[in-house]
Write an enzyme that holds these catalytic residues in place. Sequence first.
Site, PDB file in Angstrom:
ATOM      1  N   ILE A  11       0.831  -1.212   0.000  1.00 44.65           N
ATOM      2  CA  ILE A  11       0.000   0.000   0.000  1.00 44.65           C
ATOM      3  C   ILE A  11       0.864   1.261   0.000  1.00 44.65           C
ATOM      4  O   ILE A  11       0.478   2.283  -0.593  1.00 44.65           O
ATOM      5  CB  ILE A  11      -1.015   0.005   1.173  1.00 44.65           C
ATOM      6  CG1 ILE A  11      -2.137   0.987   0.889  1.00 44.65           C
ATOM      7  CG2 ILE A  11      -0.356   0.305   2.512  1.00 44.65           C
ATOM      8  CD1 ILE A  11      -2.951   0.693  -0.326  1.00 44.65           C
ATOM      9  N   SER A  33      11.975   0.919   6.759  1.00 44.87           N
ATOM     10  CA  SER A  33      11.504  -0.398   6.350  1.00 44.87           C
ATOM     11  C   SER A  33      12.700  -1.325   6.359  1.00 44.87           C
ATOM     12  O   SER A  33      13.808  -0.903   6.037  1.00 44.87           O
ATOM     13  CB  SER A  33      10.906  -0.311   4.937  1.00 44.87           C
ATOM     14  OG  SER A  33       9.911  -1.274   4.737  1.00 44.87           O
ATOM     15  N   ARG A  34      12.472  -2.594   6.730  1.00 46.61           N
ATOM     16  CA  ARG A  34      13.613  -3.524   6.791  1.00 46.61           C
ATOM     17  C   ARG A  34      14.091  -3.901   5.390  1.00 46.61           C
ATOM     18  O   ARG A  34      15.265  -4.115   5.167  1.00 46.61           O
ATOM     19  CB  ARG A  34      13.215  -4.772   7.571  1.00 46.61           C
ATOM     20  CG  ARG A  34      12.860  -4.477   9.022  1.00 46.61           C
ATOM     21  CD  ARG A  34      12.097  -5.619   9.620  1.00 46.61           C
ATOM     22  NE  ARG A  34      10.921  -5.977   8.809  1.00 46.61           N
ATOM     23  CZ  ARG A  34      10.045  -6.907   9.118  1.00 46.61           C
ATOM     24  NH1 ARG A  34      10.200  -7.590  10.226  1.00 46.61           N
ATOM     25  NH2 ARG A  34       9.011  -7.159   8.348  1.00 46.61           N
ATOM     26  N   LYS A  87      -5.429   1.781   7.823  1.00 53.08           N
ATOM     27  CA  LYS A  87      -6.475   0.984   8.435  1.00 53.08           C
ATOM     28  C   LYS A  87      -6.037  -0.472   8.585  1.00 53.08           C
ATOM     29  O   LYS A  87      -5.235  -0.925   7.761  1.00 53.08           O
ATOM     30  CB  LYS A  87      -7.787   1.078   7.654  1.00 53.08           C
ATOM     31  CG  LYS A  87      -7.691   0.840   6.160  1.00 53.08           C
ATOM     32  CD  LYS A  87      -7.542  -0.450   5.499  1.00 53.08           C
ATOM     33  CE  LYS A  87      -7.888  -1.781   5.935  1.00 53.08           C
ATOM     34  NZ  LYS A  87      -7.667  -2.821   4.870  1.00 53.08           N
ATOM     35  N   ASP A 165      -9.851  -7.776   6.725  1.00 54.72           N
ATOM     36  CA  ASP A 165      -8.918  -6.733   6.264  1.00 54.72           C
ATOM     37  C   ASP A 165      -9.567  -5.915   5.139  1.00 54.72           C
ATOM     38  O   ASP A 165      -9.654  -4.683   5.250  1.00 54.72           O
ATOM     39  CB  ASP A 165      -7.574  -7.351   5.834  1.00 54.72           C
ATOM     40  CG  ASP A 165      -6.614  -6.279   5.353  1.00 54.72           C
ATOM     41  OD1 ASP A 165      -6.036  -5.572   6.192  1.00 54.72           O
ATOM     42  OD2 ASP A 165      -6.480  -6.114   4.123  1.00 54.72           O
TER      43      ASP A 165
HETATM   44  P1  NAP Z   1       2.520  -5.460   3.075  1.00 56.37           P
HETATM   45  O1  NAP Z   1       2.620  -5.381   1.584  1.00 56.37           O
HETATM   46  O2  NAP Z   1       2.732  -6.772   3.735  1.00 56.37           O
HETATM   47  O3  NAP Z   1       3.497  -4.353   3.641  1.00 56.37           O
HETATM   48  C1  NAP Z   1       3.672  -4.077   4.986  1.00 56.37           C
HETATM   49  C2  NAP Z   1       5.119  -3.729   5.234  1.00 56.37           C
HETATM   50  O4  NAP Z   1       5.311  -3.525   6.627  1.00 56.37           O
HETATM   51  C3  NAP Z   1       6.040  -4.862   4.828  1.00 56.37           C
HETATM   52  O5  NAP Z   1       6.494  -4.688   3.509  1.00 56.37           O
HETATM   53  C4  NAP Z   1       7.160  -4.810   5.847  1.00 56.37           C
HETATM   54  O6  NAP Z   1       8.232  -4.090   5.284  1.00 56.37           O
HETATM   55  C5  NAP Z   1       6.616  -3.981   7.006  1.00 56.37           C
HETATM   56  N1  NAP Z   1       6.554  -4.772   8.248  1.00 56.37           N
HETATM   57  C6  NAP Z   1       7.056  -4.412   9.443  1.00 56.37           C
HETATM   58  N2  NAP Z   1       6.813  -5.316  10.375  1.00 56.37           N
HETATM   59  C7  NAP Z   1       6.156  -6.304   9.776  1.00 56.37           C
HETATM   60  C8  NAP Z   1       5.630  -7.533  10.215  1.00 56.37           C
HETATM   61  N3  NAP Z   1       5.729  -7.922  11.501  1.00 56.37           N
HETATM   62  N4  NAP Z   1       4.994  -8.313   9.341  1.00 56.37           N
HETATM   63  C9  NAP Z   1       4.877  -7.940   8.039  1.00 56.37           C
HETATM   64  N5  NAP Z   1       5.354  -6.760   7.566  1.00 56.37           N
HETATM   65  C10 NAP Z   1       5.994  -5.954   8.427  1.00 56.37           C
HETATM   66  O7  NAP Z   1       1.083  -4.971   3.549  1.00 56.37           O
HETATM   67  P2  NAP Z   1       0.150  -3.869   2.868  1.00 56.37           P
HETATM   68  O8  NAP Z   1      -0.796  -4.538   1.951  1.00 56.37           O
HETATM   69  O9  NAP Z   1       0.931  -2.745   2.358  1.00 56.37           O
HETATM   70  O10 NAP Z   1      -0.732  -3.471   4.127  1.00 56.37           O
HETATM   71  C11 NAP Z   1      -0.225  -2.665   5.174  1.00 56.37           C
HETATM   72  C12 NAP Z   1      -1.407  -2.014   5.863  1.00 56.37           C
HETATM   73  O11 NAP Z   1      -2.104  -1.242   4.873  1.00 56.37           O
HETATM   74  C13 NAP Z   1      -2.426  -3.026   6.411  1.00 56.37           C
HETATM   75  O12 NAP Z   1      -2.950  -2.575   7.614  1.00 56.37           O
HETATM   76  C14 NAP Z   1      -3.513  -3.054   5.335  1.00 56.37           C
HETATM   77  O13 NAP Z   1      -4.785  -3.363   5.861  1.00 56.37           O
HETATM   78  C15 NAP Z   1      -3.465  -1.633   4.820  1.00 56.37           C
HETATM   79  N6  NAP Z   1      -3.961  -1.510   3.452  1.00 56.37           N
HETATM   80  C16 NAP Z   1      -3.577  -2.362   2.453  1.00 56.37           C
HETATM   81  C17 NAP Z   1      -4.132  -2.239   1.192  1.00 56.37           C
HETATM   82  C18 NAP Z   1      -3.752  -3.154   0.053  1.00 56.37           C
HETATM   83  O14 NAP Z   1      -4.411  -3.107  -1.003  1.00 56.37           O
HETATM   84  N7  NAP Z   1      -2.717  -3.963   0.145  1.00 56.37           N
HETATM   85  C19 NAP Z   1      -5.067  -1.249   0.931  1.00 56.37           C
HETATM   86  C20 NAP Z   1      -5.383  -0.347   1.921  1.00 56.37           C
HETATM   87  C21 NAP Z   1      -4.835  -0.490   3.185  1.00 56.37           C
HETATM   88  P3  NAP Z   1       9.738  -4.462   5.688  1.00 56.37           P
HETATM   89  O15 NAP Z   1       9.856  -5.967   5.630  1.00 56.37           O
HETATM   90  O16 NAP Z   1      10.552  -3.755   4.659  1.00 56.37           O
HETATM   91  O17 NAP Z   1       9.956  -3.936   7.073  1.00 56.37           O
END
Ligand code: NAP
Length: 307
Positions: A11, A33-34, A87, A165
């Site tokens: 996101i 970010s890691r 969110k 989610d």
């Molecule tokens: P994601 O792709 O998994 O990214 C989250 C990032 O957070 C990871 O790349 C990771 O980056 C970091 N992180 C730090 N601690 C972590 C842990 N314990 N477990 C996993 N990742 C960790 O997730 P995302 O889809 O972007 O979603 C993040 C948030 O945005 C969620 O709350 C989601 O509900 C919300 N969201 C997502 C979307 C969507 O379409 N995907 C839409 C709207 C809102 P590093 O490894 O580099 O630290």
Amino acid sequence: MKVALVGIGKIAVDQHVPAIANSDDWELSATVSRNGSVEGVPAFTDLGEMLSAHPEVRVVSLCLPPVPRFDSAMQALRAGRHVMLEKPPGATIAECHALDAAAREAGLTIYATWHSRHADMVAAAKDWLAKRRLRRMTVTWKEDVRRWHPGQAWIWEPGGLGVFDPGINALSIVTEILPDDIHVASAELDVPSNCQTPIGARIAFHHPKGAEVTATFDWRQDGDQIWRIEAETDDGTLTLADGGAVMAVDGTPTGTAAPLSGEYPRLYAEMAALVTKGRRDMDLRPMVLATDALALGRRIATDPFHD
Ligand code: NAP
């Protein structure tokens, strides 16, 4: 206003980075970010180091999954920075209250964002419903988890919410457009035998004026993806489709889109306004409905899920 992004995942890359880049109000000063980074922007792997190195960063925008988010949010607030939360705003409601209290005591802004509320037609739908009596509301949120969340292990872990989610996006719209507060009456949750969170959910809500309000969330959808809310009233039926982007009354497209273009540009404009006015926005109603459904829902074991 200078902002730092924490958690460079899907996101952050898809929405936050372009929304910041295209806004005159914002400048992306650092990332934490890691594994992820943004080209041309100073990158850190530790939040504390970023906060020390960039005292000019006034806002920290957290795009982490919900479970690790609390510690980072509290750290940013303790360092005197305003905080913007993806969110859902946390893994638990108590966590969100603690963050809100910390922000209030420090005189800082905290913003629990609900991006779907900023879809084009949500404000128009709210206006339309405000003048009518609701008889029935049917929420249908059906998408293919493999398409939208590839490889995201955290969504299946405790606190990851599973199908809630995306489902919480529907609940954020429902709580925004309904003039009356609803609460969960009963729920059924389909939980894959190898996961901690549901892949499907059916929820019935109590409506204070007797309307029938139900929601179906499913992550096993092939073909057309459905993000639709239908509201039958004493004066026509409203359909809000494509996650709030399209509105029709009795099948005829209607309504005027909200100002600006796009959910995330609207979120960042709202954050700028909250900081400028010295205000907080921590509306937890979507979170209450989701966590109550998870608390009350009858669990049905289903086939194991493999990404
Ligand atoms: P994601 O792709 O998994 O990214 C989250 C990032 O957070 C990871 O790349 C990771 O980056 C970091 N992180 C730090 N601690 C972590 C842990 N314990 N477990 C996993 N990742 C960790 O997730 P995302 O889809 O972007 O979603 C993040 C948030 O945005 C969620 O709350 C989601 O509900 C919300 N969201 C997502 C979307 C969507 O379409 N995907 C839409 C709207 C809102 P590093 O490894 O580099 O630290």
